[in-house]
Design a protein around this motif. Sequence first.
Motif, PDB file in Angstrom:
ATOM      1  N   GLY A  38       0.850  -1.178   0.000  1.00  0.00           N
ATOM      2  CA  GLY A  38       0.000   0.000   0.000  1.00  0.00           C
ATOM      3  C   GLY A  38       0.887   1.229   0.000  1.00  0.00           C
ATOM      4  O   GLY A  38       2.086   1.156  -0.295  1.00  0.00           O
ATOM      5  N   TYR A  39       0.319   2.386   0.352  1.00  0.00           N
ATOM      6  CA  TYR A  39       1.117   3.611   0.368  1.00  0.00           C
ATOM      7  C   TYR A  39       2.355   3.456   1.246  1.00  0.00           C
ATOM      8  O   TYR A  39       3.475   3.749   0.826  1.00  0.00           O
ATOM      9  N   ALA A  40       2.160   2.992   2.486  1.00  0.00           N
ATOM     10  CA  ALA A  40       3.269   2.916   3.434  1.00  0.00           C
ATOM     11  C   ALA A  40       4.327   1.916   2.994  1.00  0.00           C
ATOM     12  O   ALA A  40       5.526   2.223   2.950  1.00  0.00           O
ATOM     13  N   GLY A  41       3.913   0.692   2.653  1.00  0.00           N
ATOM     14  CA  GLY A  41       4.877  -0.338   2.295  1.00  0.00           C
ATOM     15  C   GLY A  41       5.649  -0.024   1.029  1.00  0.00           C
ATOM     16  O   GLY A  41       6.873  -0.194   0.972  1.00  0.00           O
ATOM     17  N   ALA A  42       4.944   0.448   0.003  1.00  0.00           N
ATOM     18  CA  ALA A  42       5.609   0.752  -1.264  1.00  0.00           C
ATOM     19  C   ALA A  42       6.604   1.898  -1.112  1.00  0.00           C
ATOM     20  O   ALA A  42       7.715   1.865  -1.657  1.00  0.00           O
ATOM     21  N   ILE A  43       6.206   2.921  -0.370  1.00  0.00           N
ATOM     22  CA  ILE A  43       7.101   4.060  -0.163  1.00  0.00           C
ATOM     23  C   ILE A  43       8.329   3.643   0.636  1.00  0.00           C
ATOM     24  O   ILE A  43       9.463   4.034   0.326  1.00  0.00           O
ATOM     25  N   ALA A  44       8.129   2.828   1.672  1.00  0.00           N
ATOM     26  CA  ALA A  44       9.253   2.367   2.492  1.00  0.00           C
ATOM     27  C   ALA A  44      10.234   1.549   1.661  1.00  0.00           C
ATOM     28  O   ALA A  44      11.458   1.721   1.762  1.00  0.00           O
ATOM     29  N   ALA A  45       9.734   0.645   0.821  1.00  0.00           N
ATOM     30  CA  ALA A  45      10.610  -0.196   0.005  1.00  0.00           C
ATOM     31  C   ALA A  45      11.437   0.659  -0.948  1.00  0.00           C
ATOM     32  O   ALA A  45      12.652   0.453  -1.095  1.00  0.00           O
ATOM     33  N   GLY A  46      10.798   1.630  -1.603  1.00  0.00           N
ATOM     34  CA  GLY A  46      11.520   2.496  -2.528  1.00  0.00           C
ATOM     35  C   GLY A  46      12.565   3.344  -1.831  1.00  0.00           C
ATOM     36  O   GLY A  46      13.679   3.537  -2.332  1.00  0.00           O
ATOM     37  N   ARG A  47      12.212   3.854  -0.671  1.00  0.00           N
ATOM     38  CA  ARG A  47      13.145   4.713   0.065  1.00  0.00           C
ATOM     39  C   ARG A  47      14.357   3.913   0.555  1.00  0.00           C
ATOM     40  O   ARG A  47      15.491   4.395   0.533  1.00  0.00           O
ATOM     41  N   LEU A  48      14.130   2.676   0.975  1.00  0.00           N
ATOM     42  CA  LEU A  48      15.241   1.817   1.393  1.00  0.00           C
ATOM     43  C   LEU A  48      16.168   1.524   0.208  1.00  0.00           C
ATOM     44  O   LEU A  48      17.396   1.516   0.358  1.00  0.00           O
ATOM     45  N   TYR A  55      14.227 -13.437   6.965  1.00  0.00           N
ATOM     46  CA  TYR A  55      14.580 -12.012   6.928  1.00  0.00           C
ATOM     47  C   TYR A  55      15.565 -11.677   8.036  1.00  0.00           C
ATOM     48  O   TYR A  55      15.671 -12.387   9.041  1.00  0.00           O
ATOM     49  N   ASP A  56      16.270 -10.559   7.837  1.00  0.00           N
ATOM     50  CA  ASP A  56      17.084  -9.964   8.898  1.00  0.00           C
ATOM     51  C   ASP A  56      16.359  -8.754   9.481  1.00  0.00           C
ATOM     52  O   ASP A  56      16.435  -8.504  10.678  1.00  0.00           O
ATOM     53  N   THR A  57      15.685  -7.996   8.605  1.00  0.00           N
ATOM     54  CA  THR A  57      14.844  -6.870   9.041  1.00  0.00           C
ATOM     55  C   THR A  57      13.490  -7.001   8.356  1.00  0.00           C
ATOM     56  O   THR A  57      13.417  -7.234   7.145  1.00  0.00           O
ATOM     57  N   LEU A  58      12.426  -6.840   9.133  1.00  0.00           N
ATOM     58  CA  LEU A  58      11.073  -6.939   8.600  1.00  0.00           C
ATOM     59  C   LEU A  58      10.378  -5.591   8.746  1.00  0.00           C
ATOM     60  O   LEU A  58      10.402  -4.980   9.816  1.00  0.00           O
ATOM     61  N   VAL A  59       9.756  -5.136   7.658  1.00  0.00           N
ATOM     62  CA  VAL A  59       8.912  -3.940   7.700  1.00  0.00           C
ATOM     63  C   VAL A  59       7.479  -4.410   7.468  1.00  0.00           C
ATOM     64  O   VAL A  59       7.127  -4.846   6.372  1.00  0.00           O
ATOM     65  N   TYR A  60       6.669  -4.328   8.510  1.00  0.00           N
ATOM     66  CA  TYR A  60       5.311  -4.862   8.486  1.00  0.00           C
ATOM     67  C   TYR A  60       4.354  -3.742   8.109  1.00  0.00           C
ATOM     68  O   TYR A  60       4.191  -2.767   8.841  1.00  0.00           O
ATOM     69  N   ALA A  61       3.696  -3.882   6.930  1.00  0.00           N
ATOM     70  CA  ALA A  61       2.785  -2.840   6.447  1.00  0.00           C
ATOM     71  C   ALA A  61       1.554  -3.479   5.807  1.00  0.00           C
ATOM     72  O   ALA A  61       1.124  -3.075   4.727  1.00  0.00           O
ATOM     73  N   LEU A  62       0.987  -4.459   6.491  1.00  0.00           N
ATOM     74  CA  LEU A  62      -0.144  -5.191   5.931  1.00  0.00           C
ATOM     75  C   LEU A  62      -1.459  -4.426   5.998  1.00  0.00           C
ATOM     76  O   LEU A  62      -2.468  -4.864   5.453  1.00  0.00           O
ATOM     77  N   GLY A  63      -1.467  -3.304   6.699  1.00  0.00           N
ATOM     78  CA  GLY A  63      -2.621  -2.419   6.627  1.00  0.00           C
ATOM     79  C   GLY A  63      -3.854  -2.915   7.355  1.00  0.00           C
ATOM     80  O   GLY A  63      -3.766  -3.625   8.362  1.00  0.00           O
ATOM     81  N   SER A  64      -5.019  -2.566   6.810  1.00  0.00           N
ATOM     82  CA  SER A  64      -6.274  -2.849   7.492  1.00  0.00           C
ATOM     83  C   SER A  64      -7.374  -3.147   6.492  1.00  0.00           C
ATOM     84  O   SER A  64      -7.218  -2.938   5.293  1.00  0.00           O
ATOM     85  N   ALA A  65      -8.483  -3.638   7.016  1.00  0.00           N
ATOM     86  CA  ALA A  65      -9.674  -3.909   6.211  1.00  0.00           C
ATOM     87  C   ALA A  65     -10.864  -3.282   6.925  1.00  0.00           C
ATOM     88  O   ALA A  65     -10.715  -2.643   7.970  1.00  0.00           O
ATOM     89  N   TRP A  66     -12.048  -3.473   6.393  1.00  0.00           N
ATOM     90  CA  TRP A  66     -13.221  -2.867   7.017  1.00  0.00           C
ATOM     91  C   TRP A  66     -13.522  -3.547   8.349  1.00  0.00           C
ATOM     92  O   TRP A  66     -13.136  -4.682   8.598  1.00  0.00           O
ATOM     93  N   ILE A 108       4.486   0.013  10.088  1.00  0.00           N
ATOM     94  CA  ILE A 108       4.085   1.318   9.569  1.00  0.00           C
ATOM     95  C   ILE A 108       2.657   1.251   9.047  1.00  0.00           C
ATOM     96  O   ILE A 108       2.106   0.173   8.818  1.00  0.00           O
ATOM     97  N   GLY A 109       2.069   2.421   8.860  1.00  0.00           N
ATOM     98  CA  GLY A 109       0.715   2.479   8.340  1.00  0.00           C
ATOM     99  C   GLY A 109      -0.317   2.072   9.375  1.00  0.00           C
ATOM    100  O   GLY A 109      -0.086   2.164  10.588  1.00  0.00           O
ATOM    101  N   ASP A 110      -1.453   1.597   8.906  1.00  0.00           N
ATOM    102  CA  ASP A 110      -2.555   1.237   9.798  1.00  0.00           C
ATOM    103  C   ASP A 110      -2.183   0.129  10.772  1.00  0.00           C
ATOM    104  O   ASP A 110      -2.793  -0.006  11.837  1.00  0.00           O
ATOM    105  N   ALA A 111      -1.186  -0.697  10.419  1.00  0.00           N
ATOM    106  CA  ALA A 111      -0.816  -1.834  11.257  1.00  0.00           C
ATOM    107  C   ALA A 111      -0.117  -1.432  12.542  1.00  0.00           C
ATOM    108  O   ALA A 111      -0.009  -2.239  13.475  1.00  0.00           O
ATOM    109  N   ALA A 112       0.365  -0.192  12.622  1.00  0.00           N
ATOM    110  CA  ALA A 112       1.184   0.228  13.757  1.00  0.00           C
ATOM    111  C   ALA A 112       0.468   1.222  14.652  1.00  0.00           C
ATOM    112  O   ALA A 112      -0.318   2.051  14.176  1.00  0.00           O
ATOM    113  N   LEU A 113       0.770   1.154  15.927  1.00  0.00           N
ATOM    114  CA  LEU A 113       0.326   2.173  16.872  1.00  0.00           C
ATOM    115  C   LEU A 113       1.527   3.054  17.175  1.00  0.00           C
ATOM    116  O   LEU A 113       2.416   2.679  17.933  1.00  0.00           O
TER     117      LEU A 113
END
Length: 398
Positions: A11-21, A100-111, A273-278
Amino acid sequence: MQHRIIVLGAGYAGAIAAGRLARRLRREDVAITLVNAEPDFVERVRMHQLAVGQDLRSRPLAEMFAGTGVAVRLARVTAVDVDRRTVAVTDEDGAAELPYDTLVYALGSAWHDQGVPGTTEHAAEIAGRPGALRLRERLARLDAGASVVVVGGGLTGLEAATEIAEARPDLDVALAARGRLGDRLSPKGRRHLRKVFDKLGITVHDDVAVTGVGADHVSTADGTSIPAALTVWTTGFAVHPIARATALEVTDTGRIVVDATMRSVSHPDVYAIGDAALAMGPGGKPLRMSCASGTPMAWQAADAVAARLTGGKLPEVPLRYFNQCISLGRREGLIQYVTADDRSVRSALTGRLAAGYKELVCKGAAWSVAHPTLGLPTRRRRVVREPAGQAAAATTPA
């Protein structure tokens, strides 16, 4: 060996994070894998447009990340083992396990059906592309004069109700809100919102708690039955359930608890990151689930991962809000300016200018995802190999 970074969710968060890395780190030193169930990037902020029949531009992930050094893996995540540092996925070839060595969790949310009886059986939703397409089919089958009730007075509900009413003026559209219409907006914002709703002929049921959804009506706490040939449910989001099944520290709603750099407070090799994180914003208030939160969270996490791997300086940029952008159909909009902690101020932009502003924001967000490695410093830093256990002991800003 390359440091293995896996990003879950494009999603927005995961795609942006991957590109920035990919832009921050040398390809020789890292292997970045972006895992997503769908082959295309979905503009989630436009699902109300998709639902009323508008066509959205196709954005294949494979094309977006071609030549960036990010490997796109089309697969559905089924489990995460944070102790073994593995991700279980299934794809067209069957089940597989990704270390993995580092995981970025950005699975987001549903209704989120909020446990209201009849919701899952009868209501439609627009939290994702499949739901929006199903709603699109149901709307197309409605005859003139049919009643549509949008449940939920948040931003998603406001955008859905106005988009449907504008696209289908032959329908009887209503909004059922637990509070007053636009009660979190400024007086100017509320006046404009009411003006647009009146112009579009949308009936507003204020201070209504929906307690049940039937095939042709919704029931309320005071015993009222509101006719609804179609009910659209927009009362909030529920996070993906996978995190709750792990050893990660999560909230009672399943969101991963993170520090100021989006790093898990319980597992230092996991970022969320994103909806998955507090994550906490100004004033110690949790950031709300939104693209406005997810994008800066992605920047923060990617920069923190890169800094820790290369021995650089950790990011200390405070996450804050500036405005709430609301589309009210294609010709009207509302930009509500807010404080850093997301409280409305007196100023608001309305009308066609606001609609144009919102459209620019949407296009800008999509452009930044579609060009994941543009606009960032070109100097990629070398990964510094840390002795065992040092990564977990890295200093984290307050």
